[in-house]
Design a protein around this motif. Structure first.
Motif, PDB file in Angstrom:
ATOM      1  N   LEU A  60     -12.944  -8.012  -1.046  1.00 56.98           N
ATOM      2  CA  LEU A  60     -12.733  -6.581  -0.835  1.00 56.98           C
ATOM      3  C   LEU A  60     -11.281  -6.305  -0.476  1.00 56.98           C
ATOM      4  CD1 LEU A  60     -13.724  -3.650  -0.483  1.00 56.98           C
ATOM      5  CD2 LEU A  60     -14.275  -4.250   1.898  1.00 56.98           C
ATOM      6  N   GLU A  61     -10.741  -7.088   0.450  1.00 49.55           N
ATOM      7  CA  GLU A  61      -9.356  -6.885   0.875  1.00 49.55           C
ATOM      8  C   GLU A  61      -8.379  -7.116  -0.276  1.00 49.55           C
ATOM      9  OE1 GLU A  61      -9.522  -8.339   5.471  1.00 49.55           O
ATOM     10  OE2 GLU A  61     -10.230  -9.717   3.910  1.00 49.55           O
ATOM     11  N   ARG A  62      -8.582  -8.189  -1.038  1.00 51.70           N
ATOM     12  CA  ARG A  62      -7.683  -8.468  -2.169  1.00 51.70           C
ATOM     13  C   ARG A  62      -7.764  -7.367  -3.216  1.00 51.70           C
ATOM     14  NH1 ARG A  62      -9.856 -13.686  -1.645  1.00 51.70           N
ATOM     15  NH2 ARG A  62     -10.924 -13.468  -3.624  1.00 51.70           N
ATOM     16  N   SER A  63      -8.962  -6.905  -3.491  1.00 53.01           N
ATOM     17  CA  SER A  63      -9.152  -5.853  -4.488  1.00 53.01           C
ATOM     18  C   SER A  63      -8.466  -4.557  -4.065  1.00 53.01           C
ATOM     19  CB  SER A  63     -10.650  -5.612  -4.696  1.00 53.01           C
ATOM     20  OG  SER A  63     -10.871  -4.495  -5.510  1.00 53.01           O
ATOM     21  N   LEU A  64      -8.663  -4.163  -2.818  1.00 51.47           N
ATOM     22  CA  LEU A  64      -8.063  -2.910  -2.348  1.00 51.47           C
ATOM     23  C   LEU A  64      -6.550  -3.001  -2.271  1.00 51.47           C
ATOM     24  CD1 LEU A  64     -10.658  -1.870   0.356  1.00 51.47           C
ATOM     25  CD2 LEU A  64     -10.290  -0.829  -1.892  1.00 51.47           C
ATOM     26  N   VAL A  65      -6.037  -4.133  -1.829  1.00 48.74           N
ATOM     27  CA  VAL A  65      -4.584  -4.297  -1.772  1.00 48.74           C
ATOM     28  C   VAL A  65      -4.007  -4.281  -3.184  1.00 48.74           C
ATOM     29  CG1 VAL A  65      -2.737  -5.896  -1.168  1.00 48.74           C
ATOM     30  CG2 VAL A  65      -4.543  -5.435   0.467  1.00 48.74           C
ATOM     31  N   SER A  66      -4.684  -4.893  -4.123  1.00 46.13           N
ATOM     32  CA  SER A  66      -4.222  -4.864  -5.524  1.00 46.13           C
ATOM     33  C   SER A  66      -4.163  -3.432  -6.039  1.00 46.13           C
ATOM     34  CB  SER A  66      -5.146  -5.694  -6.414  1.00 46.13           C
ATOM     35  OG  SER A  66      -5.030  -7.046  -6.107  1.00 46.13           O
ATOM     36  N   ARG A  67      -5.189  -2.646  -5.722  1.00 42.56           N
ATOM     37  CA  ARG A  67      -5.206  -1.244  -6.143  1.00 42.56           C
ATOM     38  C   ARG A  67      -4.067  -0.458  -5.499  1.00 42.56           C
ATOM     39  NH1 ARG A  67     -11.171   1.205  -6.312  1.00 42.56           N
ATOM     40  NH2 ARG A  67      -9.874   2.983  -6.794  1.00 42.56           N
ATOM     41  N   LEU A  68      -3.812  -0.727  -4.210  1.00 46.78           N
ATOM     42  CA  LEU A  68      -2.721  -0.052  -3.520  1.00 46.78           C
ATOM     43  C   LEU A  68      -1.381  -0.402  -4.149  1.00 46.78           C
ATOM     44  CD1 LEU A  68      -1.478   1.608  -1.201  1.00 46.78           C
ATOM     45  CD2 LEU A  68      -1.575  -0.484   0.197  1.00 46.78           C
ATOM     46  N   LEU A  69      -1.165  -1.678  -4.415  1.00 43.98           N
ATOM     47  CA  LEU A  69       0.104  -2.100  -5.016  1.00 43.98           C
ATOM     48  C   LEU A  69       0.277  -1.522  -6.409  1.00 43.98           C
ATOM     49  CD1 LEU A  69       0.169  -5.804  -3.785  1.00 43.98           C
ATOM     50  CD2 LEU A  69       1.535  -3.877  -2.916  1.00 43.98           C
ATOM     51  N   THR A  70      -0.809  -1.416  -7.158  1.00 38.99           N
ATOM     52  CA  THR A  70      -0.748  -0.817  -8.489  1.00 38.99           C
ATOM     53  C   THR A  70      -0.374   0.663  -8.392  1.00 38.99           C
ATOM     54  OG1 THR A  70      -2.366  -2.373  -9.371  1.00 38.99           O
ATOM     55  CG2 THR A  70      -2.075  -0.303 -10.580  1.00 38.99           C
ATOM     56  N   SER A  71      -0.940   1.356  -7.400  1.00 41.55           N
ATOM     57  CA  SER A  71      -0.619   2.782  -7.260  1.00 41.55           C
ATOM     58  C   SER A  71       0.828   2.997  -6.831  1.00 41.55           C
ATOM     59  CB  SER A  71      -1.574   3.453  -6.264  1.00 41.55           C
ATOM     60  OG  SER A  71      -1.292   3.070  -4.940  1.00 41.55           O
ATOM     61  N   CYS A  72       1.429   1.996  -6.201  1.00 38.09           N
ATOM     62  CA  CYS A  72       2.829   2.093  -5.759  1.00 38.09           C
ATOM     63  C   CYS A  72       3.811   1.565  -6.803  1.00 38.09           C
ATOM     64  CB  CYS A  72       3.030   1.310  -4.461  1.00 38.09           C
ATOM     65  SG  CYS A  72       2.089   1.933  -3.062  1.00 38.09           S
ATOM     66  N   ALA A  73       3.302   1.011  -7.879  1.00 39.03           N
ATOM     67  CA  ALA A  73       4.163   0.329  -8.853  1.00 39.03           C
ATOM     68  C   ALA A  73       5.204   1.245  -9.478  1.00 39.03           C
ATOM     69  CB  ALA A  73       3.321  -0.325  -9.942  1.00 39.03           C
ATOM     70  N   GLY A  74       4.877   2.488  -9.699  1.00 38.14           N
ATOM     71  CA  GLY A  74       5.810   3.399 -10.361  1.00 38.14           C
ATOM     72  C   GLY A  74       7.089   3.639  -9.579  1.00 38.14           C
ATOM     73  N   ASP A  75       6.951   3.893  -8.278  1.00 41.85           N
ATOM     74  CA  ASP A  75       8.137   4.188  -7.466  1.00 41.85           C
ATOM     75  C   ASP A  75       8.370   3.178  -6.349  1.00 41.85           C
ATOM     76  OD1 ASP A  75       6.183   4.839  -5.603  1.00 41.85           O
ATOM     77  OD2 ASP A  75       6.579   6.986  -5.663  1.00 41.85           O
ATOM     78  N   GLY A  76       7.448   2.236  -6.184  1.00 41.28           N
ATOM     79  CA  GLY A  76       7.619   1.202  -5.175  1.00 41.28           C
ATOM     80  C   GLY A  76       7.490   1.684  -3.746  1.00 41.28           C
ATOM     81  N   GLN A  77       6.877   2.844  -3.539  1.00 42.66           N
ATOM     82  CA  GLN A  77       6.794   3.423  -2.200  1.00 42.66           C
ATOM     83  C   GLN A  77       5.349   3.546  -1.728  1.00 42.66           C
ATOM     84  OE1 GLN A  77       9.630   4.305  -0.388  1.00 42.66           O
ATOM     85  NE2 GLN A  77      10.626   3.272  -2.090  1.00 42.66           N
ATOM     86  N   PHE A  78       5.136   3.161  -0.467  1.00 45.17           N
ATOM     87  CA  PHE A  78       3.861   3.483   0.165  1.00 45.17           C
ATOM     88  C   PHE A  78       3.910   4.958   0.539  1.00 45.17           C
ATOM     89  CE2 PHE A  78       4.377  -1.024   1.597  1.00 45.17           C
ATOM     90  CZ  PHE A  78       3.281  -1.545   0.925  1.00 45.17           C
ATOM     91  N   THR A  79       2.798   5.630   0.389  1.00 44.80           N
ATOM     92  CA  THR A  79       2.705   7.011   0.862  1.00 44.80           C
ATOM     93  C   THR A  79       1.424   7.140   1.660  1.00 44.80           C
ATOM     94  OG1 THR A  79       1.464   7.850  -1.042  1.00 44.80           O
ATOM     95  CG2 THR A  79       3.891   7.902  -1.196  1.00 44.80           C
TER      96      THR A  79
END
Length: 128
Positions: free
Chosen positions: A43-62
């Motif tokens: 679960l943790e790996r999957s969610l972190v992967s999704r988070l990193l994918t969503s940040c891939a465009g601009d490289g920023q956490f929001t």
């Protein structure tokens, strides 16, 4: 009569304190990952992967991206790995919503930890 001078108290603004707390959480979790004390589950790996994918465009956490990740994890994420990842994500949310100039190193360290967590790779390069 002698004059006594008192050094001014150093009071950190809440945003700098949030960045320091993020650094502390990231360092503790990274150390436990290095030692195999904390191993991110599926679960943790999957969610972190999704988070990193969503940040891939601009490289920023929001805040929005982090809250969506925590929402996807629902209640299960608060129990997975003793809730350590969700605490880190919540602290990331606090830091990103109120950025402090000193926050960039903490954000970079958190990013590296999340990348390792998503890949499930230990320090020696072994798969977890």
């Amino acid at each position: 009569m002698s004059q006594h001078t008192v050094a001014p108290l150093t009071v950190l603004d809440p945003h700098t304190q949030a960045a320091r707390q993020l650094t502390f959480l990231t360092d503790a979790l990274a150390e436990d990952l290095d030692q195999g004390v904390w191993v991110p589950g599926p679960l943790e790996r999957s969610l972190v992967s999704r988070l990193l994918t969503s940040c891939a465009g601009d490289g920023q956490f929001t805040g929005v991206r982090l809250r969506e990740t925590m929402w996807e994890g629902s209640v299960a994420l608060t129990y997975a790995g003793d809730g350590r990842l969700v605490r880190l994500l919540a602290q990331l949310c606090e830091v990103t919503e109120h950025p402090a100039p000193a926050a960039q190193p903490a954000l970079s360290a958190a990013l590296r930890l999340l990348e390792r967590s998503a890949q499930g790779v230990s320090v020696g390069g072994d798969k977890l």
